[in-house]
Design an enzyme around this catalytic site. Structure first.
Site, PDB file in Angstrom:
ATOM      1  N   ARG A  55       6.886 -11.019   6.899  1.00  0.00           N
ATOM      2  CA  ARG A  55       7.168 -11.693   5.627  1.00  0.00           C
ATOM      3  C   ARG A  55       8.511 -11.214   5.088  1.00  0.00           C
ATOM      4  NH1 ARG A  55       7.559  -7.718   2.917  1.00  0.00           N
ATOM      5  NH2 ARG A  55       8.210  -8.949   1.123  1.00  0.00           N
ATOM      6  N   GLY A  56       8.942 -11.878   3.982  1.00  0.00           N
ATOM      7  CA  GLY A  56      10.261 -11.571   3.439  1.00  0.00           C
ATOM      8  C   GLY A  56      11.257 -12.528   4.087  1.00  0.00           C
ATOM      9  N   ALA A  57      12.108 -13.146   3.263  1.00  0.00           N
ATOM     10  CA  ALA A  57      12.935 -14.246   3.775  1.00  0.00           C
ATOM     11  C   ALA A  57      13.767 -13.878   5.007  1.00  0.00           C
ATOM     12  CB  ALA A  57      13.819 -14.777   2.644  1.00  0.00           C
ATOM     13  N   GLN A 201       2.568  -6.705  -2.480  1.00  0.00           N
ATOM     14  CA  GLN A 201       3.709  -6.267  -1.672  1.00  0.00           C
ATOM     15  C   GLN A 201       4.430  -5.088  -2.326  1.00  0.00           C
ATOM     16  OE1 GLN A 201       2.946  -9.438  -2.388  1.00  0.00           O
ATOM     17  NE2 GLN A 201       3.599 -10.854  -0.804  1.00  0.00           N
ATOM     18  N   ASP A 242      14.156 -15.849  -1.971  1.00  0.00           N
ATOM     19  CA  ASP A 242      13.705 -16.659  -0.837  1.00  0.00           C
ATOM     20  C   ASP A 242      14.576 -17.884  -0.608  1.00  0.00           C
ATOM     21  OD1 ASP A 242      11.171 -15.030  -1.488  1.00  0.00           O
ATOM     22  OD2 ASP A 242      10.841 -15.923   0.479  1.00  0.00           O
ATOM     23  N   ASN A 252      11.948 -16.651  -5.941  1.00  0.00           N
ATOM     24  CA  ASN A 252      11.505 -15.352  -5.427  1.00  0.00           C
ATOM     25  C   ASN A 252      10.027 -15.206  -5.788  1.00  0.00           C
ATOM     26  OD1 ASN A 252      12.164 -12.840  -4.044  1.00  0.00           O
ATOM     27  ND2 ASN A 252      11.836 -11.833  -6.003  1.00  0.00           N
ATOM     28  N   LYS A 253       9.436 -14.112  -5.364  1.00  0.00           N
ATOM     29  CA  LYS A 253       8.002 -13.869  -5.559  1.00  0.00           C
ATOM     30  C   LYS A 253       7.554 -14.157  -6.983  1.00  0.00           C
ATOM     31  CE  LYS A 253       5.606 -13.035  -3.104  1.00  0.00           C
ATOM     32  NZ  LYS A 253       4.815 -14.145  -2.481  1.00  0.00           N
TER      33      LYS A 253
HETATM   34  O1  MRU Z   1       5.484 -13.838   0.160  1.00  0.00           O
HETATM   35  P1  MRU Z   1       6.515 -12.861   0.632  1.00  0.00           P
HETATM   36  O2  MRU Z   1       6.019 -11.463   0.690  1.00  0.00           O
HETATM   37  O3  MRU Z   1       7.170 -13.302   1.923  1.00  0.00           O
HETATM   38  O4  MRU Z   1       7.632 -12.910  -0.493  1.00  0.00           O
HETATM   39  C1  MRU Z   1       8.788 -12.142  -0.302  1.00  0.00           C
HETATM   40  C2  MRU Z   1       9.717 -12.150  -1.468  1.00  0.00           C
HETATM   41  O5  MRU Z   1       9.511 -12.820  -2.448  1.00  0.00           O
HETATM   42  C3  MRU Z   1      10.965 -11.332  -1.299  1.00  0.00           C
HETATM   43  O6  MRU Z   1      11.395 -10.842  -2.542  1.00  0.00           O
HETATM   44  C4  MRU Z   1      12.076 -12.204  -0.691  1.00  0.00           C
HETATM   45  O7  MRU Z   1      11.637 -12.839   0.463  1.00  0.00           O
HETATM   46  C5  MRU Z   1      13.283 -11.404  -0.380  1.00  0.00           C
HETATM   47  S1  MRU Z   1      13.047 -10.311   0.975  1.00  0.00           S
HETATM   48  C6  MRU Z   1      14.502  -9.491   1.220  1.00  0.00           C
END
Ligand code: MRU
Length: 353
Positions: A55-57, A201, A242, A252-253
């Site tokens: 996970r994470g962009a 997270q 994201d 973002n989250k």
């Molecule tokens: O649902 P997730 O855990 O994939 O969400 C991740 C986020 O919102 C992060 O802040 C974003 O992807 C940036 S990661 C460098």
């Protein structure tokens, strides 16, 4: 080209290609267990992406790119024709909708399909390497900006939401990369870590990463963030992204928007730290960003335990969009744009994006 990850100073390698397969840290198991899983087919990769094992962009971008190599290898094993291979690549590309990096990383590797497996793998490796380099540079630039802007000569009190660290990228981090860089310079007093309901997270992953680095931190409920920002002397909030629209609107989250609103009220800088691969200049503003809606049971319960009444429905958007007007700084590897002052990503970097 197999087994080639070379960045020996990396403590965390969330996504890598090793011995003919994709190897992921299963992030659903942290912090209890640091377990690596070998992903050998497209079904397993799509499941890993949907369950947030990866996970994470930026990490999704790397996984998507390696996923094309995986699909090619599976296709050769199972005798797929070209339409079947392309359909498999498309499934990876669409496994989650909000992070632009997933589609972008997948597309980059898929553009070399006609050249064969080694070329696809080489492109995926380039996606991984370039993300690392971008993370390191934007971390330095973001740290410089914060020190210049906040202007204290004492260590800073920071706040972050979700996990934008090594686990969420090729292995360094965006928002947590900035924090790590500030820590390296002796300029972090404390990091408030939003737990990040519903999948935690922040509490599970960000707290784990900060602990590994010896960075002082406090985990708090998301609902504590506004009060902490207004009354506990937070110098700045730093978060990841994201997808960032051309006008600076930032997905973002879920819960990030509340952090940005509190920062605006408190006059504390709100920084988004992201590589330019997360900027989607084709989208004029945040209204065009597709927000992932996840299963309601993630919010009507915790883990396997139901907390809401059995007949209550749940609403579970995984992301929100912070208007660009609330983003004081967008730290990328090409520079820091002061979006709230009118510096738009597209205008600053022009044709690069
Ligand atoms: O649902 P997730 O855990 O994939 O969400 C991740 C986020 O919102 C992060 O802040 C974003 O992807 C940036 S990661 C460098």
């Amino acid at each position: 080209m197999d087994g080639m990850a070379q960045d020996d100073d990396l403590r965390v390698r969330p996504v890598e290609w090793a011995d003919g397969a994709l190897v992921l840290i299963d992030q659903t198991r942290l912090p209890g267990e640091l377990r690596r899983v070998r992903i050998e087919d497209v079904d397993a990769l799509v499941a890993a992406i949907r369950s947030l094992a990866v996970r994470g962009a930026p990490a999704l971008g790397v996984a998507g790119a390696y996923g094309v190599a995986l699909a090619l290898r599976q296709g050769a094993r199972e005798g797929w024709d070209r339409p079947r291979l392309l359909a498999a690549v498309e499934r990876i590309r669409r496994a989650r909708p909000t992070a632009v990096n997933l589609a972008r990383g997948t597309d980059r590797a898929a553009a070399r399909l006609a050249e064969g497996f080694e070329a696809v793998l080489e492109e995926a490796e380039a996606v991984r390497r370039e993300d690392l380099a971008a993370n390191r540079r934007l971390s330095e630039l973001g740290a410089d900006w914060l020190l210049r802007t906040v202007g204290h000569d004492r260590p800073l009190r920071l706040l972050t939401h979700c996990n934008a660290g090594a686990l969420a990228t090729a292995g360094w981090g965006t928002a947590l990369g900035v924090v790590r860089e500030l820590h390296r310079r002796g300029r972090v007093e404390l990091v408030y870590v939003d737990e990040t309901r519903p999948l935690l997270q922040g509490a599970r992953l960000t707290a784990w990463e900060l602990g590994q680095e010896g960075i002082a931190h406090l985990v708090q409920a998301d609902s504590a963030a506004a009060s902490t920002i207004l009354y506990q002397g937070v110098d700045a909030a730093v978060v990841g992204a994201d997808r960032i629209a051309a006008n600076g609107d930032t997905a973002n989250k879920i819960g990030t928007l509340a952090v940005a609103l509190a920062c605006a009220r408190a006059g504390a800088p709100f920084m988004v730290a992201a590589p330019t691969t997360t900027v989607d200049a084709a989208i004029p503003d945040g209204s065009a960003i597709r927000i992932e809606l996840r299963e309601p049971d993630e919010v009507t319960g915790t883990g396997r335990d139901r907390t809401a009444p059995a007949d209550s429905a749940g609403f579970n958007p995984a992301f929100d969009v912070t208007p660009g007007g609330l983003v004081d700084a967008l730290a990328t590897e090409l520079g820091v744009a002061e979006v709230a002052r009118g510096e738009l990503p597209g205008r600053v970097w022009g044709s690069v994006l």
